[in-house]
Design a protein around this motif. Sequence first.
Motif, PDB file in Angstrom:
ATOM      1  N   GLU A 116     -10.522  -3.319 -28.405  1.00  0.00           N
ATOM      2  CA  GLU A 116      -9.666  -4.412 -27.962  1.00  0.00           C
ATOM      3  C   GLU A 116      -8.833  -3.927 -26.795  1.00  0.00           C
ATOM      4  N   SER A 119      -5.613  -7.957 -23.640  1.00  0.00           N
ATOM      5  CA  SER A 119      -4.701  -8.700 -24.521  1.00  0.00           C
ATOM      6  C   SER A 119      -3.416  -9.167 -23.838  1.00  0.00           C
ATOM      7  N   PRO A 120      -3.554 -10.028 -22.843  1.00  0.00           N
ATOM      8  CA  PRO A 120      -2.376 -10.466 -22.092  1.00  0.00           C
ATOM      9  C   PRO A 120      -1.645 -11.626 -22.766  1.00  0.00           C
ATOM     10  N   ASN A 121      -0.470 -11.915 -22.276  1.00  0.00           N
ATOM     11  CA  ASN A 121       0.245 -13.132 -22.634  1.00  0.00           C
ATOM     12  C   ASN A 121      -0.019 -14.156 -21.530  1.00  0.00           C
ATOM     13  N   LEU A 156      -7.551 -10.020 -27.182  1.00  0.00           N
ATOM     14  CA  LEU A 156      -6.698 -10.860 -28.031  1.00  0.00           C
ATOM     15  C   LEU A 156      -5.644 -11.505 -27.139  1.00  0.00           C
ATOM     16  N   ASN A 158      -2.568 -13.664 -26.215  1.00  0.00           N
ATOM     17  CA  ASN A 158      -1.333 -14.194 -26.794  1.00  0.00           C
ATOM     18  C   ASN A 158      -0.979 -15.489 -26.065  1.00  0.00           C
ATOM     19  N   TYR A 326       5.407 -10.209 -35.463  1.00  0.00           N
ATOM     20  CA  TYR A 326       4.266  -9.641 -34.737  1.00  0.00           C
ATOM     21  C   TYR A 326       3.272  -8.970 -35.682  1.00  0.00           C
ATOM     22  N   ASP A 330      -0.891  -9.348 -36.704  1.00  0.00           N
ATOM     23  CA  ASP A 330      -1.839  -8.260 -36.473  1.00  0.00           C
ATOM     24  C   ASP A 330      -2.559  -7.874 -37.770  1.00  0.00           C
ATOM     25  N   TYR A 348      -7.587  -0.014 -30.505  1.00  0.00           N
ATOM     26  CA  TYR A 348      -6.614  -0.899 -29.855  1.00  0.00           C
ATOM     27  C   TYR A 348      -6.079  -0.181 -28.621  1.00  0.00           C
ATOM     28  N   VAL A 350      -3.440  -0.174 -26.234  1.00  0.00           N
ATOM     29  CA  VAL A 350      -2.115  -0.780 -26.070  1.00  0.00           C
ATOM     30  C   VAL A 350      -1.125   0.314 -25.664  1.00  0.00           C
ATOM     31  N   GLN A 354       4.263   0.637 -28.086  1.00  0.00           N
ATOM     32  CA  GLN A 354       3.933   0.049 -29.382  1.00  0.00           C
ATOM     33  C   GLN A 354       3.408   1.084 -30.382  1.00  0.00           C
ATOM     34  N   HIS A 357       4.620   0.349 -33.919  1.00  0.00           N
ATOM     35  CA  HIS A 357       3.974  -0.843 -34.467  1.00  0.00           C
ATOM     36  C   HIS A 357       2.610  -0.502 -35.076  1.00  0.00           C
ATOM     37  N   PHE A 358       1.818   0.265 -34.326  1.00  0.00           N
ATOM     38  CA  PHE A 358       0.465   0.555 -34.808  1.00  0.00           C
ATOM     39  C   PHE A 358       0.452   1.569 -35.955  1.00  0.00           C
TER      40      PHE A 358
HETATM   41  N1  ARG Z   1      -0.052  -9.325 -26.153  1.00  0.00           N
HETATM   42  C1  ARG Z   1       0.612  -8.138 -26.559  1.00  0.00           C
HETATM   43  C2  ARG Z   1       1.609  -7.690 -25.483  1.00  0.00           C
HETATM   44  O1  ARG Z   1       1.502  -8.107 -24.354  1.00  0.00           O
HETATM   45  C3  ARG Z   1      -0.332  -7.001 -26.785  1.00  0.00           C
HETATM   46  C4  ARG Z   1      -1.252  -7.205 -27.934  1.00  0.00           C
HETATM   47  C5  ARG Z   1      -1.891  -5.932 -28.349  1.00  0.00           C
HETATM   48  N2  ARG Z   1      -2.860  -6.084 -29.380  1.00  0.00           N
HETATM   49  C6  ARG Z   1      -2.574  -6.204 -30.672  1.00  0.00           C
HETATM   50  N3  ARG Z   1      -3.553  -6.361 -31.499  1.00  0.00           N
HETATM   51  N4  ARG Z   1      -1.330  -6.160 -31.093  1.00  0.00           N
HETATM   52  O2  ARG Z   1       2.494  -6.920 -25.786  1.00  0.00           O
END
Ligand code: ARG
Length: 587
Positions: A116, A119-121, A156, A158, A326, A330, A348, A350, A354, A357-358
């Motif tokens: 993965e 994964s943008p917003n 993914l 967002n 969040y 996930d 992932y 990222v 983060q 988080h992971f």
């Molecule tokens: N969209 C999130 C961001 O911009 C990142 C997502 C990463 N992927 C995930 N599975 N949490 O911070």
Amino acid sequence: MNFITEAVVKAAKSLYQADLTPAEVNLQETRKEFEGQVTLVTFSLTKFSRKSPEQTGNDIGEFLKKEMKDIAGFNVIKGFLNISLSDSYWLDVFYSQVLADDFGAFKPNGKKVMVEYSSPNTNKPLHLGHVRNNLLGYSVATILQAAGYEVIKANLVNDRGIHICKSMLAWQKFGDGETPESSGIKGDHLVGKYYVLFDKEYKKQIDELKVLGQSEEEAKKNAPLIKEAQEMLLKWEAGDKEVIGLWKTMNSWVYAGFSETYKRLGVDFDQFYYESNTYLLGKDIIDEGLEKGVFFKKPDGSVWIDLTADGLDEKLVLRADGTSVYITQDLGTAQLKYDDFHMDESIYVVGNEQDYHFKVLFLILEKLGKSWAKGLYHLSYGMVDLPSGKMKSREGTVVDADDLIDEMEQTAKKRTEELGKVEGFSETEKLQLYHIIGMGALKYFLLKVDPKKRLLFDPNESVDFQGHTGPFIQYTHARIRSVLTKMSLSPLTGGPARLFPEERDLILLLSQFPETIDIAAKEHNPAAVANYVYEIAKAFNKFYHEHSILQAEDEATKQFRLLLSAASGKVIKKGMGLLGIEVPERM
Ligand code: ARG
């Protein structure tokens, strides 16, 4: 180098009556400053020989030289036995391995991996941080594929939440019906423009409220704009027709923009996940966790996990009002991905902000007893800085991916013209070349560094045709291609009588291509490939500088050198391909 290991086992038996296991034979590549290609470390063997490391090295060296035709000589430096393999050995490696059609190709290993990345917003365009993410993700996926994995590239997106409502609201209030068509602004940039505008107006309202005596915190909560955005989010969740309509329209603008940027970056995806479809998913897992006693409920109804025994803290997994955080999403998405593909590994890509988080995400899934949790991996990468300072989001001072690509192409153009490398090119060919060089410079610069390290991107340095850069390697490839078009390869005439050190070094390096792919795949590290390809380019240039192909001693040597050049070109092209970098045929 199994045959050397076996020979050393034999030597120990015959010289010292010792029964070594292959694992006890410690072989390394010979360090550059010494003669030889393979080095046996003898310190650990002295307990069998009961002699000094030097004497042990000498004994074994003599034995190997006598017993094995491929061993041409040796030298001993302290506890290191440096072994030189014969020219005929290296020629055999070259003709039977390196020149084989399937050199560097791996058989399918029967394993499936999801990568993965991106994964943008959907509230703003891609920026420099995304560029590193996209390049890393694409390259790691390509390397894993080359190493025999079946790979699913996933993104993914967002696409829901307060951030996109902010852009939507600002557009509704101030947009006056502006569209990408009416404004000529790329869709993702247009939406980003309203996100910035929202922030600007929101700040104004905060300041006004502060003048009226509210604290910063109160003002942030009470500003009418943020309240409206929150209402919009509730409407979105309730499926309000008008809000959903606007959301679809603005997201479609963003997607059109993203797909252009992805194309220019040369990345792609097999599977898209959208948070609008997945944001409710984690709630089943919350119930599962409560049942299994992994989670606990606080009096206010919020759900938590206590990770203090694991050196972490208490972590909220569901809010008191029942809405997701969040990590809730996930958890749900991880399950969905596994249900969709049953992959053995899931990576992932990222940023390292983060990391926590992971850590928590993977730990929770393990505690829930998910058999697949051990296959989860966070490919964490450091921030990219520009010489002018740290990139910031939201303030509107971010370095935009599209602008960066433009700038790279411009810099490539300038440098290439200065050096006169485009004579005889048509306009279209020139543009293509500038794109290839500009992107090669950017990609190589970002990928040659270990992902974990923070890095400083210097656009000018990255396009240097002489340095440790993509364009240097690209130029080497073009040079090889030009040599090969000037001279023709005839059917094999047998190898040369002897090898020069530059030729042997190049063969040795080329033969390491498969293990380089293997290491890069295991470590999820494109830098291993990037640095390897650089070594090849350097070794080729050294060889080419020292030895004439056209005026080779004889026809057999000339043909061998042409084949060596062709093989170097192929490995450079394939290796750069693993980084997502194209190489020009000429320049
Ligand atoms: N969209 C999130 C961001 O911009 C990142 C997502 C990463 N992927 C995930 N599975 N949490 O911070």
